[in-house]
Design a protein around this motif. Structure first.
Motif, PDB file in Angstrom:
ATOM      1  N   CYS A 196      12.584  19.115 -29.393  1.00 47.10           N
ATOM      2  CA  CYS A 196      13.645  18.364 -30.075  1.00 47.10           C
ATOM      3  C   CYS A 196      14.579  17.761 -29.029  1.00 47.10           C
ATOM      4  O   CYS A 196      15.526  18.414 -28.583  1.00 47.10           O
ATOM      5  CB  CYS A 196      14.424  19.283 -31.011  1.00 47.10           C
ATOM      6  N   PRO A 197      14.332  16.524 -28.637  1.00 39.28           N
ATOM      7  CA  PRO A 197      15.213  15.904 -27.650  1.00 39.28           C
ATOM      8  C   PRO A 197      16.498  15.360 -28.274  1.00 39.28           C
ATOM      9  O   PRO A 197      16.555  15.030 -29.462  1.00 39.28           O
ATOM     10  CB  PRO A 197      14.377  14.735 -27.110  1.00 39.28           C
ATOM     11  N   THR A 198      17.528  15.266 -27.440  1.00 45.35           N
ATOM     12  CA  THR A 198      18.628  14.363 -27.724  1.00 45.35           C
ATOM     13  C   THR A 198      18.132  12.955 -27.404  1.00 45.35           C
ATOM     14  O   THR A 198      16.922  12.721 -27.280  1.00 45.35           O
ATOM     15  CB  THR A 198      19.869  14.737 -26.896  1.00 45.35           C
ATOM     16  N   THR A 199      19.016  11.987 -27.282  1.00 41.00           N
ATOM     17  CA  THR A 199      18.580  10.649 -26.913  1.00 41.00           C
ATOM     18  C   THR A 199      17.932  10.670 -25.529  1.00 41.00           C
ATOM     19  O   THR A 199      18.363  11.389 -24.633  1.00 41.00           O
ATOM     20  CB  THR A 199      19.754   9.666 -26.917  1.00 41.00           C
ATOM     21  N   VAL A 200      16.888   9.873 -25.378  1.00 39.99           N
ATOM     22  CA  VAL A 200      16.101   9.820 -24.143  1.00 39.99           C
ATOM     23  C   VAL A 200      16.148   8.395 -23.603  1.00 39.99           C
ATOM     24  O   VAL A 200      16.111   7.418 -24.372  1.00 39.99           O
ATOM     25  CB  VAL A 200      14.643  10.254 -24.401  1.00 39.99           C
ATOM     26  N   ASP A 201      16.221   8.264 -22.303  1.00 36.25           N
ATOM     27  CA  ASP A 201      16.357   6.962 -21.658  1.00 36.25           C
ATOM     28  C   ASP A 201      15.023   6.210 -21.677  1.00 36.25           C
ATOM     29  O   ASP A 201      14.303   6.137 -20.674  1.00 36.25           O
ATOM     30  CB  ASP A 201      16.850   7.154 -20.222  1.00 36.25           C
ATOM     31  N   THR A 202      14.684   5.653 -22.837  1.00 33.65           N
ATOM     32  CA  THR A 202      13.476   4.852 -23.006  1.00 33.65           C
ATOM     33  C   THR A 202      13.829   3.601 -23.801  1.00 33.65           C
ATOM     34  O   THR A 202      14.947   3.444 -24.297  1.00 33.65           O
ATOM     35  CB  THR A 202      12.371   5.629 -23.752  1.00 33.65           C
ATOM     36  N   ASP A 203      12.851   2.731 -23.987  1.00 32.69           N
ATOM     37  CA  ASP A 203      13.083   1.484 -24.716  1.00 32.69           C
ATOM     38  C   ASP A 203      13.479   1.724 -26.165  1.00 32.69           C
ATOM     39  O   ASP A 203      14.113   0.859 -26.789  1.00 32.69           O
ATOM     40  CB  ASP A 203      11.822   0.615 -24.680  1.00 32.69           C
ATOM     41  N   MET A 204      13.119   2.866 -26.727  1.00 30.80           N
ATOM     42  CA  MET A 204      13.483   3.166 -28.110  1.00 30.80           C
ATOM     43  C   MET A 204      15.001   3.253 -28.285  1.00 30.80           C
ATOM     44  O   MET A 204      15.537   2.960 -29.354  1.00 30.80           O
ATOM     45  CB  MET A 204      12.832   4.482 -28.558  1.00 30.80           C
ATOM     46  N   ILE A 205      15.706   3.642 -27.228  1.00 33.40           N
ATOM     47  CA  ILE A 205      17.168   3.752 -27.254  1.00 33.40           C
ATOM     48  C   ILE A 205      17.832   2.589 -26.537  1.00 33.40           C
ATOM     49  O   ILE A 205      18.886   2.109 -26.960  1.00 33.40           O
ATOM     50  CB  ILE A 205      17.599   5.092 -26.618  1.00 33.40           C
ATOM     51  N   GLN A 206      17.223   2.126 -25.467  1.00 34.08           N
ATOM     52  CA  GLN A 206      17.846   1.080 -24.659  1.00 34.08           C
ATOM     53  C   GLN A 206      17.519  -0.300 -25.221  1.00 34.08           C
ATOM     54  O   GLN A 206      16.719  -1.062 -24.681  1.00 34.08           O
ATOM     55  CB  GLN A 206      17.387   1.198 -23.196  1.00 34.08           C
ATOM     56  N   ASN A 207      18.163  -0.611 -26.346  1.00 39.64           N
ATOM     57  CA  ASN A 207      17.965  -1.922 -26.963  1.00 39.64           C
ATOM     58  C   ASN A 207      19.200  -2.247 -27.812  1.00 39.64           C
ATOM     59  O   ASN A 207      19.937  -1.346 -28.225  1.00 39.64           O
ATOM     60  CB  ASN A 207      16.684  -1.940 -27.799  1.00 39.64           C
ATOM     61  N   PRO A 208      19.450  -3.508 -28.074  1.00 38.15           N
ATOM     62  CA  PRO A 208      20.666  -3.899 -28.797  1.00 38.15           C
ATOM     63  C   PRO A 208      20.797  -3.279 -30.187  1.00 38.15           C
ATOM     64  O   PRO A 208      21.910  -2.951 -30.615  1.00 38.15           O
ATOM     65  CB  PRO A 208      20.541  -5.426 -28.881  1.00 38.15           C
ATOM     66  N   ALA A 209      19.684  -3.089 -30.889  1.00 34.34           N
ATOM     67  CA  ALA A 209      19.762  -2.523 -32.242  1.00 34.34           C
ATOM     68  C   ALA A 209      20.256  -1.085 -32.208  1.00 34.34           C
ATOM     69  O   ALA A 209      21.067  -0.669 -33.046  1.00 34.34           O
ATOM     70  CB  ALA A 209      18.396  -2.602 -32.915  1.00 34.34           C
ATOM     71  N   ALA A 210      19.777  -0.316 -31.243  1.00 33.96           N
ATOM     72  CA  ALA A 210      20.231   1.076 -31.123  1.00 33.96           C
ATOM     73  C   ALA A 210      21.688   1.131 -30.678  1.00 33.96           C
ATOM     74  O   ALA A 210      22.466   1.971 -31.154  1.00 33.96           O
ATOM     75  CB  ALA A 210      19.346   1.833 -30.139  1.00 33.96           C
ATOM     76  N   TYR A 211      22.075   0.257 -29.768  1.00 33.35           N
ATOM     77  CA  TYR A 211      23.473   0.217 -29.345  1.00 33.35           C
ATOM     78  C   TYR A 211      24.385  -0.083 -30.541  1.00 33.35           C
ATOM     79  O   TYR A 211      25.473   0.481 -30.683  1.00 33.35           O
ATOM     80  CB  TYR A 211      23.685  -0.865 -28.285  1.00 33.35           C
ATOM     81  N   LYS A 212      23.925  -0.966 -31.411  1.00 38.08           N
ATOM     82  CA  LYS A 212      24.729  -1.370 -32.568  1.00 38.08           C
ATOM     83  C   LYS A 212      24.940  -0.210 -33.536  1.00 38.08           C
ATOM     84  O   LYS A 212      25.953  -0.152 -34.237  1.00 38.08           O
ATOM     85  CB  LYS A 212      24.017  -2.513 -33.285  1.00 38.08           C
ATOM     86  N   LEU A 213      23.982   0.723 -33.563  1.00 35.73           N
ATOM     87  CA  LEU A 213      24.127   1.889 -34.424  1.00 35.73           C
ATOM     88  C   LEU A 213      25.374   2.683 -34.054  1.00 35.73           C
ATOM     89  O   LEU A 213      26.069   3.230 -34.915  1.00 35.73           O
ATOM     90  CB  LEU A 213      22.879   2.773 -34.302  1.00 35.73           C
ATOM     91  N   PHE A 214      25.665   2.759 -32.761  1.00 35.76           N
ATOM     92  CA  PHE A 214      26.795   3.534 -32.279  1.00 35.76           C
ATOM     93  C   PHE A 214      28.064   2.713 -32.136  1.00 35.76           C
ATOM     94  O   PHE A 214      29.165   3.266 -32.155  1.00 35.76           O
ATOM     95  CB  PHE A 214      26.429   4.185 -30.930  1.00 35.76           C
ATOM     96  N   LEU A 215      27.905   1.409 -31.994  1.00 34.35           N
ATOM     97  CA  LEU A 215      29.068   0.524 -31.843  1.00 34.35           C
ATOM     98  C   LEU A 215      28.921  -0.640 -32.822  1.00 34.35           C
ATOM     99  O   LEU A 215      28.738  -1.796 -32.434  1.00 34.35           O
ATOM    100  CB  LEU A 215      29.155   0.014 -30.397  1.00 34.35           C
ATOM    101  N   PRO A 216      29.018  -0.355 -34.118  1.00 30.50           N
ATOM    102  CA  PRO A 216      28.700  -1.376 -35.128  1.00 30.50           C
ATOM    103  C   PRO A 216      29.648  -2.565 -35.143  1.00 30.50           C
ATOM    104  O   PRO A 216      29.273  -3.649 -35.604  1.00 30.50           O
ATOM    105  CB  PRO A 216      28.776  -0.594 -36.444  1.00 30.50           C
ATOM    106  N   ASP A 217      30.883  -2.381 -34.681  1.00 28.31           N
ATOM    107  CA  ASP A 217      31.863  -3.456 -34.749  1.00 28.31           C
ATOM    108  C   ASP A 217      31.979  -4.244 -33.450  1.00 28.31           C
ATOM    109  O   ASP A 217      32.770  -5.195 -33.363  1.00 28.31           O
ATOM    110  CB  ASP A 217      33.243  -2.882 -35.101  1.00 28.31           C
TER     111      ASP A 217
END
Length: 278
Positions: A196-217
């Motif tokens: 069970c990982p926390t967030t991992v430094d891969t393309d699944m996390i390092q993309n604008p859509a994932a960033y928007k999840l945490f910083l929606p505004d």
């Protein structure tokens, strides 16, 4: 000598990211490697998925370590394709000792608003795909009275998270599946566990859509700006762990040192797990 000399590891979703890291980690320990990957885009996934060039690169990097490697395109949503992948791996490499059920996708949306297709794609890849892979290798492992299966779950498999309820459902499901299969095959020399990982430094996390999840505004978000929000998840002050950290846990669970560990989840979570009773 490596701890996996003479062994064969099968990996789903092995063309890049965590899957490639697992392939290289096991190859360095002497294992031959077979992996599959869809190497294509799923329309509901909001970031670029692996390509055939990624698949070829993983093969090259494993072979550069002087290990045999079978890499094929296969969609884990399709039982026949997964069965074919396992059959090809056994035909070319002679056996199967370890399965790392790693293939997964990430997408976003509230349960009220997400489309049926978004839900279905997530369940079919992240949960049914694990089921297909496990079922494909179990007859071989039961016959040889030995095997190690490790599935990729997530810290999202131990808590609820808004806007990714479909993803959370799959990762809870993986844990339940792992625990159930572990009971069914414990007498057959087979262990079944999940990481069970926390967030991992891969393309699944390092993309604008994932960033928007945490910083929606926010507008356009940089990796550095996203890191601050991701770090808030973890007690150890890092925004994400590295793929090799997950690979190391996988290797441990497949090793003789973990021979009596089964039906278990191991959190590689930089302390995110301390806030959760699971």
């Amino acid at each position: 000598m490596g701890k996996f000399d003479g062994k064969v590891v099968l990996i789903t979703g092995g063309a890049r990211g965590q899957g490639r890291s697992h392939a290289l980690r096991f190859a360095r320990e002497g294992a031959d490697v077979a992996f599959c990957d869809i190497a294509d885009q799923i329309d509901t996934v909001p970031y670029g998925m692996a390509k055939e060039s990624d698949l070829a690169e993983t093969i090259k990097q494993v072979e550069d370590l002087d290990r045999r490697c079978v890499g094929v395109r296969a969609d884990v949503r399709d039982r026949d394709q997964v069965d074919g992948f396992v059959q090809q791996a056994v035909s070319e490499l002679g056996r199967v000792d370890f399965l790392l059920a790693n293939a997964g996708i990430f997408s976003f949306g509230t349960v009220a608003e997400m489309s049926d297709t978004t839900w279905r794609d997530m369940i079919d890849v992240n949960l049914t795909g694990v089921f297909h892979a496990i079922r494909a290798v179990l007859p071989l492992m039961i016959e040889q009275n030995y095997g190690r299966i490790v599935a990729t779950s997530s810290m999202a498999g131990k808590a609820g998270f808004g806007n990714i309820g479909h993803y959370v459902a799959t990762k809870w499901g993986v844990i339940g599946l792992v625990k159930s299969v572990a009971m069914e095959v414990a007498a057959n020399g087979i262990t079944v566990n999940a990481v069970c990982p926390t967030t991992v430094d891969t393309d699944m996390i390092q993309n604008p859509a994932a960033y928007k999840l945490f910083l929606p505004d926010a507008g356009e978000v940089t990796r550095e700006e996203a890191a601050t929000s991701f770090q808030a998840l973890n007690r150890i002050p890092v925004p994400w762990v590295e793929a090799v950290d997950i690979s190391n846990a996988m290797a441990f669970l497949c090793s003789d040192e973990a021979r009596y560990i089964t039906g278990e989840t191991i959190a590689v979570a930089a302390g995110q797990n301390t806030a959760n009773a699971g």
